[in-house]
Write a protein that holds these residues in place. Structure first.
Motif, short mmCIF file in Angstrom:
data_model
loop_
_atom_site.label_atom_id
_atom_site.label_comp_id
_atom_site.label_asym_id
_atom_site.label_seq_id
_atom_site.Cartn_x
_atom_site.Cartn_y
_atom_site.Cartn_z
N ARG A 185 0.87 -1.19 0.12
CA ARG A 185 0.00 0.03 0.13
C ARG A 185 1.07 1.23 0.00
NH1 ARG A 185 -2.68 2.50 5.07
NH2 ARG A 185 -3.98 4.17 4.03
N HIS A 186 0.72 1.93 -1.09
CA HIS A 186 1.32 3.30 -1.18
C HIS A 186 0.32 4.34 -0.69
CE1 HIS A 186 4.99 1.79 -2.93
NE2 HIS A 186 4.10 1.01 -3.38
N PHE A 187 0.75 5.45 0.22
CA PHE A 187 -0.35 6.45 0.60
C PHE A 187 0.56 7.71 0.77
CE2 PHE A 187 -2.69 8.97 3.79
CZ PHE A 187 -4.01 9.06 3.17
N ALA A 188 0.07 8.78 -0.04
CA ALA A 188 0.49 9.81 -0.12
C ALA A 188 2.21 10.05 0.23
CB ALA A 188 0.27 10.67 0.99
N TYR A 189 2.61 10.62 1.20
CA TYR A 189 4.22 10.79 1.67
C TYR A 189 4.63 9.70 2.28
CZ TYR A 189 2.22 12.60 5.78
OH TYR A 189 1.39 12.84 6.71
N ARG A 190 3.68 8.88 3.03
CA ARG A 190 4.20 7.89 3.79
C ARG A 190 4.97 6.72 3.30
NH1 ARG A 190 -1.49 6.77 7.13
NH2 ARG A 190 -1.36 8.88 8.14
N ARG A 191 5.69 5.96 3.99
CA ARG A 191 6.53 4.85 3.64
C ARG A 191 5.59 3.75 3.01
NH1 ARG A 191 10.20 2.82 8.03
NH2 ARG A 191 11.91 4.14 6.90
N PRO A 192 6.01 3.10 2.09
CA PRO A 192 5.30 2.16 1.57
C PRO A 192 4.86 0.97 2.69
CG PRO A 192 6.69 2.48 -0.01
CD PRO A 192 7.14 3.30 1.00
N GLU A 193 3.70 0.33 2.83
CA GLU A 193 3.43 -0.66 3.88
C GLU A 193 3.16 -1.91 3.17
OE1 GLU A 193 0.16 -1.16 7.33
OE2 GLU A 193 0.03 0.59 6.22
N VAL A 194 3.60 -2.88 3.45
CA VAL A 194 3.14 -4.26 2.99
C VAL A 194 2.12 -4.58 3.68
CG1 VAL A 194 3.95 -6.90 2.79
CG2 VAL A 194 5.80 -5.00 2.46
N VAL A 195 0.89 -4.85 3.20
CA VAL A 195 -0.44 -5.51 3.67
C VAL A 195 -0.56 -6.86 3.54
CG1 VAL A 195 -2.80 -5.02 3.20
CG2 VAL A 195 -1.22 -3.07 2.65
N ASN A 196 -0.31 -7.67 2.62
CA ASN A 196 -0.27 -9.07 2.43
C ASN A 196 0.78 -9.68 1.87
OD1 ASN A 196 -1.57 -11.52 2.58
ND2 ASN A 196 -2.77 -11.10 1.02
N ARG A 197 1.32 -10.57 2.30
CA ARG A 197 2.58 -11.37 1.87
C ARG A 197 1.98 -12.98 2.09
NH1 ARG A 197 7.37 -9.57 3.80
NH2 ARG A 197 7.25 -7.97 2.02
N GLU A 198 2.32 -13.62 0.84
CA GLU A 198 2.07 -14.88 0.80
C GLU A 198 3.20 -15.82 0.19
OE1 GLU A 198 -1.50 -18.09 -0.50
OE2 GLU A 198 -1.54 -16.06 -1.03
N VAL A 199 3.63 -16.87 0.90
CA VAL A 199 4.84 -17.57 0.37
C VAL A 199 4.32 -19.17 0.38
CG1 VAL A 199 7.14 -18.63 0.59
CG2 VAL A 199 6.68 -16.15 1.30
N LEU A 200 4.45 -19.72 -0.83
CA LEU A 200 4.12 -21.19 -1.07
C LEU A 200 5.20 -21.98 -1.41
CD1 LEU A 200 1.68 -23.12 -1.65
CD2 LEU A 200 2.15 -22.75 -4.13
#
Length: 145
Positions: free
Chosen positions: A72-87
């Motif tokens: 998730r990229h929001f305005a001036y904030r640092r990008p945030e990992v919302v979901n990660r999946e590893v198979l």
């Protein structure tokens, strides 16, 4: 007229502050994974059924890893990992599927990245000091040849 410009300006400001989501990677869905039989399928059949992996193990006997993340990229904030999946698909020594596992963001651990700097032996002399010292280290005979 001024109200129209003010309304358009407010709409543009609000649109600029909306979140943007970016998806990276690929993880096969459950329907495709149901075609893989543990103890029967090999590396080649797994690649044919679900596609090539995002990453593979270093050794030949290591597994296949399919990795997907949503950021998730929001305005001036640092990008945030919302979901990660590893198979992770593991193989035995013969190259036959031995295990299929899914891991999510909640299963992971944060690994801090440290920057290590190798110290050089001669840090007291600046570049210009070294350059000026080397000017006196040659003879005039060397220039004539």
């Amino acid at each position: 007229m001024v109200r129209k410009f003010a309304a358009i300006f407010c709409v543009l400001i609000l649109a600029g502050c909306s979140s943007v989501y970016r998806n990276h990677g690929y993880v096969p869905n459950d329907e495709d994974l149901s075609q893989i039989v543990v103890g029967v399928d090999t590396r080649d059949t797994v690649a044919d059924v679900v596609g090539s992996p995002s990453a593979g193990g270093v050794l030949d006997s290591s597994g296949y890893y399919y990795i997907s993340s949503r950021v998730r990229h929001f305005a001036y904030r640092r990008p945030e990992v919302v979901n990660r999946e590893v198979l992770a698909i593991s193989f035995d020594e013969a190259g036959v599927v031995s295990n299929i596992e899914r891991f999510g963001l909640e299963d992971g651990q944060v690994v801090p990245i440290t920057r290590r700097v190798t110290e050089t032996g001669d840090t007291s002399n600046a570049f210009l000091q070294q350059l000026l010292r080397s000017l006196g280290n040659f003879a005039a005979d060397d220039l004539l040849e």
